[in-house]
Design an enzyme around this catalytic site. Structure first.
Site, PDB file in Angstrom:
ATOM      1  N   ARG A 195      60.902  23.616  55.736  1.00  0.00           N
ATOM      2  CA  ARG A 195      61.326  22.337  55.766  1.00  0.00           C
ATOM      3  C   ARG A 195      62.084  21.559  57.069  1.00  0.00           C
ATOM      4  O   ARG A 195      62.170  20.595  56.883  1.00  0.00           O
ATOM      5  CB  ARG A 195      62.567  22.678  54.940  1.00  0.00           C
ATOM      6  CG  ARG A 195      62.637  23.057  53.558  1.00  0.00           C
ATOM      7  CD  ARG A 195      63.965  23.426  52.728  1.00  0.00           C
ATOM      8  NE  ARG A 195      63.636  23.417  51.405  1.00  0.00           N
ATOM      9  CZ  ARG A 195      64.352  23.951  50.463  1.00  0.00           C
ATOM     10  NH1 ARG A 195      65.458  24.740  50.767  1.00  0.00           N
ATOM     11  NH2 ARG A 195      64.036  24.060  49.143  1.00  0.00           N
ATOM     12  N   LYS A 252      63.093  27.089  29.354  1.00  0.00           N
ATOM     13  CA  LYS A 252      64.127  26.406  28.212  1.00  0.00           C
ATOM     14  C   LYS A 252      63.999  25.095  27.909  1.00  0.00           C
ATOM     15  O   LYS A 252      63.870  24.109  28.841  1.00  0.00           O
ATOM     16  CB  LYS A 252      65.386  26.851  28.812  1.00  0.00           C
ATOM     17  CG  LYS A 252      65.981  28.267  28.683  1.00  0.00           C
ATOM     18  CD  LYS A 252      67.226  28.127  29.138  1.00  0.00           C
ATOM     19  CE  LYS A 252      67.833  29.390  29.142  1.00  0.00           C
ATOM     20  NZ  LYS A 252      69.445  29.276  29.714  1.00  0.00           N
ATOM     21  N   GLY A 304      60.840  23.032  42.379  1.00  0.00           N
ATOM     22  CA  GLY A 304      61.140  24.429  41.907  1.00  0.00           C
ATOM     23  C   GLY A 304      59.808  25.253  41.450  1.00  0.00           C
ATOM     24  O   GLY A 304      58.923  25.302  42.180  1.00  0.00           O
ATOM     25  N   GLY A 331      66.401  20.509  41.493  1.00  0.00           N
ATOM     26  CA  GLY A 331      67.293  19.959  40.676  1.00  0.00           C
ATOM     27  C   GLY A 331      67.441  18.466  40.722  1.00  0.00           C
ATOM     28  O   GLY A 331      67.446  17.531  39.837  1.00  0.00           O
TER      29      GLY A 331
HETATM   30  P1  AMP Z   1      62.034  26.583  34.692  1.00  0.00           P
HETATM   31  O1  AMP Z   1      62.944  26.968  35.821  1.00  0.00           O
HETATM   32  O2  AMP Z   1      62.847  26.077  33.442  1.00  0.00           O
HETATM   33  O3  AMP Z   1      61.036  25.628  35.080  1.00  0.00           O
HETATM   34  O4  AMP Z   1      61.267  27.983  34.103  1.00  0.00           O
HETATM   35  C1  AMP Z   1      60.313  28.578  34.842  1.00  0.00           C
HETATM   36  C2  AMP Z   1      60.311  29.915  34.404  1.00  0.00           C
HETATM   37  O5  AMP Z   1      59.709  29.875  32.889  1.00  0.00           O
HETATM   38  C3  AMP Z   1      59.400  30.950  34.919  1.00  0.00           C
HETATM   39  O6  AMP Z   1      60.036  31.765  35.759  1.00  0.00           O
HETATM   40  C4  AMP Z   1      58.296  31.346  33.861  1.00  0.00           C
HETATM   41  O7  AMP Z   1      58.185  32.607  34.249  1.00  0.00           O
HETATM   42  C5  AMP Z   1      59.224  31.004  32.730  1.00  0.00           C
HETATM   43  N1  AMP Z   1      58.268  30.935  31.547  1.00  0.00           N
HETATM   44  C6  AMP Z   1      57.243  30.220  31.304  1.00  0.00           C
HETATM   45  N2  AMP Z   1      56.807  30.458  30.409  1.00  0.00           N
HETATM   46  C7  AMP Z   1      57.323  31.281  29.502  1.00  0.00           C
HETATM   47  C8  AMP Z   1      57.122  32.002  28.267  1.00  0.00           C
HETATM   48  N3  AMP Z   1      56.228  31.562  27.524  1.00  0.00           N
HETATM   49  N4  AMP Z   1      58.321  32.991  28.101  1.00  0.00           N
HETATM   50  C9  AMP Z   1      59.010  33.366  29.086  1.00  0.00           C
HETATM   51  N5  AMP Z   1      59.440  32.560  30.038  1.00  0.00           N
HETATM   52  C10 AMP Z   1      58.192  31.748  30.372  1.00  0.00           C
END
Ligand code: AMP
Length: 396
Positions: A40, A201, A353, A376
């Site tokens: 950074r 999610k 992220g 974010g």
């Molecule tokens: P996000 O911060 O919403 O982009 O989510 C990232 C996280 O989603 C990572 O830590 C991944 O390990 C998790 N992830 C991706 N695919 C899956 C899955 N099929 N089941 C559970 N966690 C998942």
């Protein structure tokens, strides 16, 4: 939202004092406090050099960690001043406070070509509360404001937005790059425009999916959130991640996509596991996932289908991994997606992220057009939200 903002190239900075909001929120070793990545700080150098070379005096500021208004010695920016000085090859004067006597005296004495760094902005609670008196005190030290911390532009804090009420506000080179690449992708994308969305999610990405359904030609869904969509269509998903309360929304999105003629792609096969663990045995499943298994990654057929879907794209935006990429056995889908992006020839933008770290970890960082520096912030960008730290900059 207007992304066409004035930059440091649009103003004569000679002889001016510039309040420069940087993102020096660097990772540190928890015990020793040692800075574990320069990234950074290095990223901030072009804007700093430009300002100094063009005769400005730079008053840099940043937050570090989450001190929440408390003076926490572990979160002092002093080590950043030292590292910045080494990288810049010149002295970085460090103020032992933010808007106090020391900062004010040092700012007043600062000469063109010199740079100083204020202490951690978040040691003062008024920073995150966007206190008008705090913003004004920051602004009073300078003649111009330059925003170069993209990671915080979605926050209406004193140093990201508040100061712009008192100073003419410009974007630095980092923020300008984010705005011009991502802004163009959203406003006037080279088509076909493909959005690849993954991660854990659905609920985190609702606004993104909704906004992109109005702009994209194809939406590709992977990661944990795919299972809520599959379940909504009546598929068996076993023990996979599910957000029951989002099933209706998932169906609505699938319908909206069909109405708008947007290609909406969901996984057709899955690498599953009996438990959520790094050494779980991967089981390939096509169709319904049995009760005792959970989907951990997209399968090879899906990966091939998704690679094909991005092949002719003009613009690709990617946010969220295709599977649990932190576990080697389930990183294949994310890796395949990164490779497909790299080989697509499209303008490729990776949201901050986890998808950014995945692309970096898997070695494709130098083969994509742009990796956003804000997690974010880039998500809110894709949601089409007004970002306070961008809205406050002068329009071109
Ligand atoms: P996000 O911060 O919403 O982009 O989510 C990232 C996280 O989603 C990572 O830590 C991944 O390990 C998790 N992830 C991706 N695919 C899956 C899955 N099929 N089941 C559970 N966690 C998942």
């Amino acid at each position: 939202m207007n992304y066409n903002k004035k930059t440091i190239y649009d103003v004569d900075v000679k002889g001016k004092k510039v309040l420069l909001r940087c993102d020096f929120n660097v990772p540190q070793n928890k015990e020793t406090g040692e800075i574990t990545s320069n990234k950074r700080i290095v990223a901030a150098l072009p804007t700093i050099r430009y300002l100094l070379d063009n005769g400005a005096a730079v008053i840099a500021c940043s937050h570090l960690g989450k001190p929440k208004g408390e003076w926490k010695t572990k979160l002092t920016l002093a080590p950043v001043a030292k590292r910045l000085s080494e990288l810049l090859g010149q002295e970085v004067i460090f103020a032992s406070d933010i808007i106090g006597e020391d900062a004010q005296a040092k700012a007043a004495a600062l000469q063109p070509g010199q740079i100083m760094l204020l202490e951690n902005l978040r040691f003062d609670i008024r920073e995150e509360k966007n206190g008008a008196d705090f913003a004004k005190a920051l602004a009073d030290m300078a003649d111009l404001f330059v925003s170069d911390a993209f990671g915080t532009v979605h926050r209406a804090h004193a140093s990201t937005a508040g100061v712009a009420a008192y100073l003419p506000a410009y974007s630095g080179l980092l923020v300008d790059k984010e705005l011009s690449i991502m802004g163009k992708a959203l406003d006037d994308p080279k088509r076909p425009f493909v959005a690849v969305l993954g991660g854990a999610k659905v609920s985190d990405k609702i606004a993104v999916i909704n906004n992109l359904l109005e702009k994209a030609d194809t939406i590709i869904i992977g990661g944990g959130m795919a299972y809520t969509f599959l379940k909504a269509q009546g598929m068996g998903i076993g023990k996979s991640l599910l957000e029951e309360d989002r099933l209706d929304y998932a169906l609505e999105m699938i319908r909206k996509a069909a109405d708008r003629g947007v290609n909406f792609l969901l996984p057709v096969d899955h690498l599953c596991a009996a438990e959520f663990s790094a050494d779980a045995e991967p089981v390939l499943v096509e169709g319904d996932i049995p009760e005792n298994l959970m989907g951990m990654d997209i399968g090879p057929k899906t990966a091939a289908l998704y690679a094909e879907a991005v092949k002719g794209a003009g613009t690709i935006v990617w946010n969220g991994p295709m599977g649990v990429f932190e576990f080697d056995a389930f990183a294949g889908g994310t890796k395949a997606m990164a490779k497909a992006l790299a080989e697509s020839g499209a303008v490729t933008i990776v949201g901050g992220g986890d998808s950014a770290s995945a692309v970096e970890k898997l070695g494709f960082a130098d083969q994509v057009t742009h990796i956003s520096t804000g997690g974010g912030a880039s998500l809110e960008f894709l949601e089409g939200k007004e970002l306070p730290g961008v809205a406050c900059l002068l329009d071109r």
